[in-house]
Design a protein around this motif. Structure first.
Motif, PDB file in Angstrom:
ATOM      1  N   SER A  45       0.836  -1.191   0.000  1.00  0.00           N
ATOM      2  CA  SER A  45       0.000   0.000   0.000  1.00  0.00           C
ATOM      3  C   SER A  45       0.878   1.252   0.000  1.00  0.00           C
ATOM      4  O   SER A  45       2.027   1.235   0.463  1.00  0.00           O
ATOM      5  CB  SER A  45      -0.927   0.011   1.216  1.00  0.00           C
ATOM      6  OG  SER A  45      -0.184   0.212   2.398  1.00  0.00           O
ATOM      7  N   GLU A  58       0.461   3.805   1.815  1.00  0.00           N
ATOM      8  CA  GLU A  58       0.703   4.186   3.218  1.00  0.00           C
ATOM      9  C   GLU A  58       1.927   3.460   3.772  1.00  0.00           C
ATOM     10  O   GLU A  58       2.767   4.052   4.458  1.00  0.00           O
ATOM     11  CB  GLU A  58      -0.541   3.868   4.043  1.00  0.00           C
ATOM     12  CG  GLU A  58      -0.433   4.350   5.485  1.00  0.00           C
ATOM     13  CD  GLU A  58      -1.736   4.147   6.245  1.00  0.00           C
ATOM     14  OE1 GLU A  58      -1.880   4.754   7.322  1.00  0.00           O
ATOM     15  OE2 GLU A  58      -2.601   3.389   5.753  1.00  0.00           O
ATOM     16  N   GLU A  59       2.069   2.142   3.472  1.00  0.00           N
ATOM     17  CA  GLU A  59       3.244   1.387   3.940  1.00  0.00           C
ATOM     18  C   GLU A  59       4.524   1.919   3.305  1.00  0.00           C
ATOM     19  O   GLU A  59       5.551   2.057   3.969  1.00  0.00           O
ATOM     20  CB  GLU A  59       3.060  -0.093   3.606  1.00  0.00           C
ATOM     21  CG  GLU A  59       1.967  -0.775   4.402  1.00  0.00           C
ATOM     22  CD  GLU A  59       1.737  -2.211   3.959  1.00  0.00           C
ATOM     23  OE1 GLU A  59       1.582  -3.075   4.822  1.00  0.00           O
ATOM     24  OE2 GLU A  59       1.710  -2.456   2.743  1.00  0.00           O
ATOM     25  N   ASP A 107      -4.630   3.714   0.569  1.00  0.00           N
ATOM     26  CA  ASP A 107      -4.792   2.265   0.512  1.00  0.00           C
ATOM     27  C   ASP A 107      -4.644   1.720  -0.905  1.00  0.00           C
ATOM     28  O   ASP A 107      -4.862   0.528  -1.135  1.00  0.00           O
ATOM     29  CB  ASP A 107      -6.160   1.872   1.069  1.00  0.00           C
ATOM     30  CG  ASP A 107      -7.300   2.525   0.308  1.00  0.00           C
ATOM     31  OD1 ASP A 107      -7.038   3.508  -0.418  1.00  0.00           O
ATOM     32  OD2 ASP A 107      -8.440   2.063   0.445  1.00  0.00           O
ATOM     33  N   CYS A 108      -4.248   2.550  -1.858  1.00  0.00           N
ATOM     34  CA  CYS A 108      -3.959   2.079  -3.209  1.00  0.00           C
ATOM     35  C   CYS A 108      -2.590   1.396  -3.241  1.00  0.00           C
ATOM     36  O   CYS A 108      -1.781   1.542  -2.337  1.00  0.00           O
ATOM     37  CB  CYS A 108      -4.008   3.232  -4.218  1.00  0.00           C
ATOM     38  SG  CYS A 108      -5.645   3.948  -4.389  1.00  0.00           S
ATOM     39  N   LYS A 109      -2.353   0.640  -4.311  1.00  0.00           N
ATOM     40  CA  LYS A 109      -1.157  -0.182  -4.378  1.00  0.00           C
ATOM     41  C   LYS A 109      -0.040   0.503  -5.173  1.00  0.00           C
ATOM     42  O   LYS A 109      -0.296   1.248  -6.127  1.00  0.00           O
ATOM     43  CB  LYS A 109      -1.496  -1.532  -5.031  1.00  0.00           C
ATOM     44  CG  LYS A 109      -2.493  -2.347  -4.212  1.00  0.00           C
ATOM     45  CD  LYS A 109      -1.972  -2.618  -2.807  1.00  0.00           C
ATOM     46  CE  LYS A 109      -2.964  -3.405  -1.981  1.00  0.00           C
ATOM     47  NZ  LYS A 109      -2.481  -3.627  -0.607  1.00  0.00           N
ATOM     48  N   LYS A 115      -6.449  -1.047  -6.298  1.00  0.00           N
ATOM     49  CA  LYS A 115      -6.705  -1.417  -4.912  1.00  0.00           C
ATOM     50  C   LYS A 115      -6.684  -2.936  -4.805  1.00  0.00           C
ATOM     51  O   LYS A 115      -6.446  -3.649  -5.780  1.00  0.00           O
ATOM     52  CB  LYS A 115      -8.035  -0.830  -4.437  1.00  0.00           C
ATOM     53  CG  LYS A 115      -8.019   0.700  -4.416  1.00  0.00           C
ATOM     54  CD  LYS A 115      -9.159   1.271  -3.616  1.00  0.00           C
ATOM     55  CE  LYS A 115      -9.037   2.804  -3.541  1.00  0.00           C
ATOM     56  NZ  LYS A 115     -10.081   3.410  -2.710  1.00  0.00           N
ATOM     57  N   ASP A 116      -6.944  -3.472  -3.602  1.00  0.00           N
ATOM     58  CA  ASP A 116      -6.824  -4.908  -3.368  1.00  0.00           C
ATOM     59  C   ASP A 116      -7.684  -5.706  -4.337  1.00  0.00           C
ATOM     60  O   ASP A 116      -7.270  -6.739  -4.844  1.00  0.00           O
ATOM     61  CB  ASP A 116      -7.216  -5.257  -1.934  1.00  0.00           C
ATOM     62  CG  ASP A 116      -6.126  -4.824  -0.944  1.00  0.00           C
ATOM     63  OD1 ASP A 116      -4.955  -4.791  -1.355  1.00  0.00           O
ATOM     64  OD2 ASP A 116      -6.457  -4.513   0.208  1.00  0.00           O
TER      65      ASP A 116
END
Length: 599
Positions: free
Chosen positions: A435, A437-438, A470-472, A587-588
């Motif tokens: 993500s 954020e990570e 939360d997007c990749k 996204k997931d």
């Protein structure tokens, strides 16, 4: 004659018997169709004439009602008394009462549910004017009705009803958004002296109600033209110009693309307007549908029996060929799991076996190429990531050791904590996606360590849209670019250093911009680097100048997302460097099979 010497039964039957049996049926169909077309044309013309007569009768009844309304001053003694009264000696109260009287009277004329009368005006011979409306209007106070064309026609009619279409020169209103026509009449006293003019403004709702009550087909059209030939009203706007030209030329029918219109017209004795109706032939043809359908069905049944009788002999040959054709369609769509079928004909079996062998070999080749391509991409990605991971960690460990030797400081604990977080991120994140954020958390740990290593004062700015957190993103995207900024752009800058990270979503894209206020890159060098980044390859000299970071990040983005994504270097008017990163918004739910984009 070679055509009739064919060695197949199917060709003999097709070329000899089918024409002989089908031609009489086609001849009967042609004659019946021509008779039906002639009868439909005559019926359409007759109905058009009858429809015009019906519309004209209803229209005259409607106009009679409007004429009776225009006579209302003669039925109100008080109205006639006011029109005869000298207005020079009226008090303000008397003027007010007069206007209130006419306001109420006009309201009664325009009572609901009547929707066709919009305005009522009464113009006195002495120049006074009474007016009321049921819609929003803005009167032109400078309007001189005695110079208007409708007023001239009304005076010339000497008390008879007059119907007029307003022209562009008649500026009664400064604001009025309605299509209307005028109904006017001269009001005269007992001795024939003119007392004033009554003017009614009507829209075409009454005419539309008439047409709705008559119940014309939705494709029929009704047109009203004034004595000048201008279109006053048209029920539908389609084919406006074609119908107008047909009326000018006096044509009774009009051929359009795939449709025939029959036109009939008649002049109204009251308005001198021309009433025209255009009826499509399809409206009349409905009454002939049964006869035509019966003829078509009988002929179709005859042709069907002939075809079935003829082709039944060749069914044993055409069925195996049709089956083989379906298999070809399956292979075209990517389904290579075809099966073998047995036929009583040796040639068909040989074709089926050859096609089965070919599709099986194609399936094997596609599988081999697919597996090889996946393994090659996996190997390239792993190789690129392994180049990035140890490159920074060794330098960080050496910095921690040096800082510990020099002083006992809490910064060491913070550096070790940040380094631990980075190590855990590097060890755990082996997939193709993390993500945003990570990835930003990892970048913040890296910046914390850099700040302590360099002992310089610089500012970090992050402006990220919350909706994309939360997007990749591909792991280890930001850190190599920021490291390149420290090594080249901000190298030697002891104060006022700035690194700014901006992330935002635009449609289906995510765009990150990483800016530093360092030394920057020359315009010529930026053009060269961007050209090489687009080609997804950098030469050795470019790698030495820009570092391995840009190369690896750009290649990984293009390998995973596609060649249209990756890095781009912006040219700035001031000092500094701006790197733009673009990749799709995922996204997931849009990533499957361990992180691959779901296409």
């Amino acid at each position: 004659m070679r055509l009739f010497k064919s060695d197949t039964i199917w060709k003999r039957l097709l070329y000899l018997y089918l024409p002989i049996l089908i031609m009489p049926g086609l001849l009967i169909l042609y004659i019946a169709n021509q008779v039906l077309i002639h009868e439909m044309d005559q019926a359409s013309k007759k109905q058009a004439v009858q429809t015009v007569d019906v519309i004209n009768r209803h229209l005259e009844i409607y106009l009679d009602e409007l004429e009776r309304i225009s006579l209302f001053p003669y039925f109100h003694q008080e109205v006639m008394a006011i029109l005869k009264r000298d207005t020079d000696w009226r008090t303000d109260e008397e003027k007010f009462q007069e206007y209130k009287f006419f306001e109420g009277l006009f309201n009664n004329i325009m009572l609901h549910p009547r929707e066709d009368l919009l305005n009522v005006s009464l113009y006195r011979s002495d120049g006074l004017h009474y007016f009321n409306t049921r819609v929003y209007v803005s009167l032109d106070i400078t309007y001189d009705w005695e110079k208007s064309s409708w007023y001239d026609h009304t005076i010339a009619a000497n008390g008879d009803i007059v119907y007029t279409i307003p022209n562009d020169l008649d500026k009664r209103f400064t604001s009025f958004d309605h299509d209307i026509f005028y109904i006017s009449r001269l009001i005269k006293g007992e001795n024939g002296e003119p007392l004033g003019v009554i003017l009614l403004d009507a829209n075409f709702q009454g005419i539309e109600d008439i047409l709705e009550a008559i119940g014309l087909d939705t494709n029929a059209n009704v047109v009203l033209r004034d004595d000048q030939g201008s279109i006053v009203f048209m029920q539908h706007t389609q084919n406006r110009e074609e119908i107008k030209h047909a009326l000018i030329k006096g044509e009774s029918n009009l051929d359009l693309e795939g449709e025939k219109l029959f036109i009939a017209s008649k002049k109204s004795d009251k308005t001198n307007w021309e009433i025209a109706v255009a009826i499509p032939s399809a409206e009349i043809s409905n009454s002939f549908v049964f006869i035509r359908t019966f003829v078509y069905y009988m002929l179709g049944l005859f042709v069907f029996i002939v075809i079935v009788f003829t082709l039944s002999f060749s069914r044993s040959i055409t069925n195996p060929i049709s089956t083989l054709r379906k298999k070809v369609k399956m292979v075209e769509k990517g389904d290579y799991d075809v099966s073998l079928n047995n036929s009583e004909y040796k040639e068909i079996n040989e074709l089926d076996q050859a096609f089965y062998n070919m599709s099986y070999k194609i399936k094997e080749l596609i599988q081999e190429v697919y597996v090889y391509d996946i393994k090659q991409k996996e190997a390239e990605l792993n190789n690129l990531k392994m180049q990035i991971r140890p490159h920074f960690l060794y330098n960080t460990l050496e910095a921690i050791r040096s800082l510990a030797d020099i002083q006992d400081n809490q910064e060491i604990a913070e550096m070790i904590s940040s380094l631990g977080s980075m190590l855990r991120y590097s060890v755990k994140k082996h997939g193709k996606f993390v993500s945003i954020e990570e990835e930003l958390d990892y970048t913040k740990q890296y910046l914390t360590i850099q700040k302590m290593m360099l002992h310089t004062s610089f500012t970090i700015g992050m402006h990220i849209d919350e909706e994309i957190l939360d997007c990749k993103i591909v792991p280890f995207t930001f850190q190599p670019i920021i490291e390149n900024a420290f090594q080249h752009g901000l190298y030697g800058k002891r104060e006022n250093g700035l690194i700014n990270i901006v992330g935002e979503a635009k449609n289906d894209l995510i765009i990150f911009t990483i800016f530093d206020n360092g030394a920057g890159i020359s315009a010529e060098k930026i053009d060269e680097l961007n050209a090489l980044l687009v080609k997804n390859s950098l030469d050795e000299q470019s790698k030495n100048n820009t570092g391995i970071g840009l190369t690896n990040v750009n290649q990984r983005l293009k390998l995973i997302f596609g060649i249209e994504y990756g890095l781009f270097i912006n040219e700035l008017e001031t000092e500094g460097t701006s790197i733009v990163i673009t990749f799709p918004k995922l996204k997931d739910s849009q990533c499957v099979d361990g992180g691959e984009p779901d296409e």
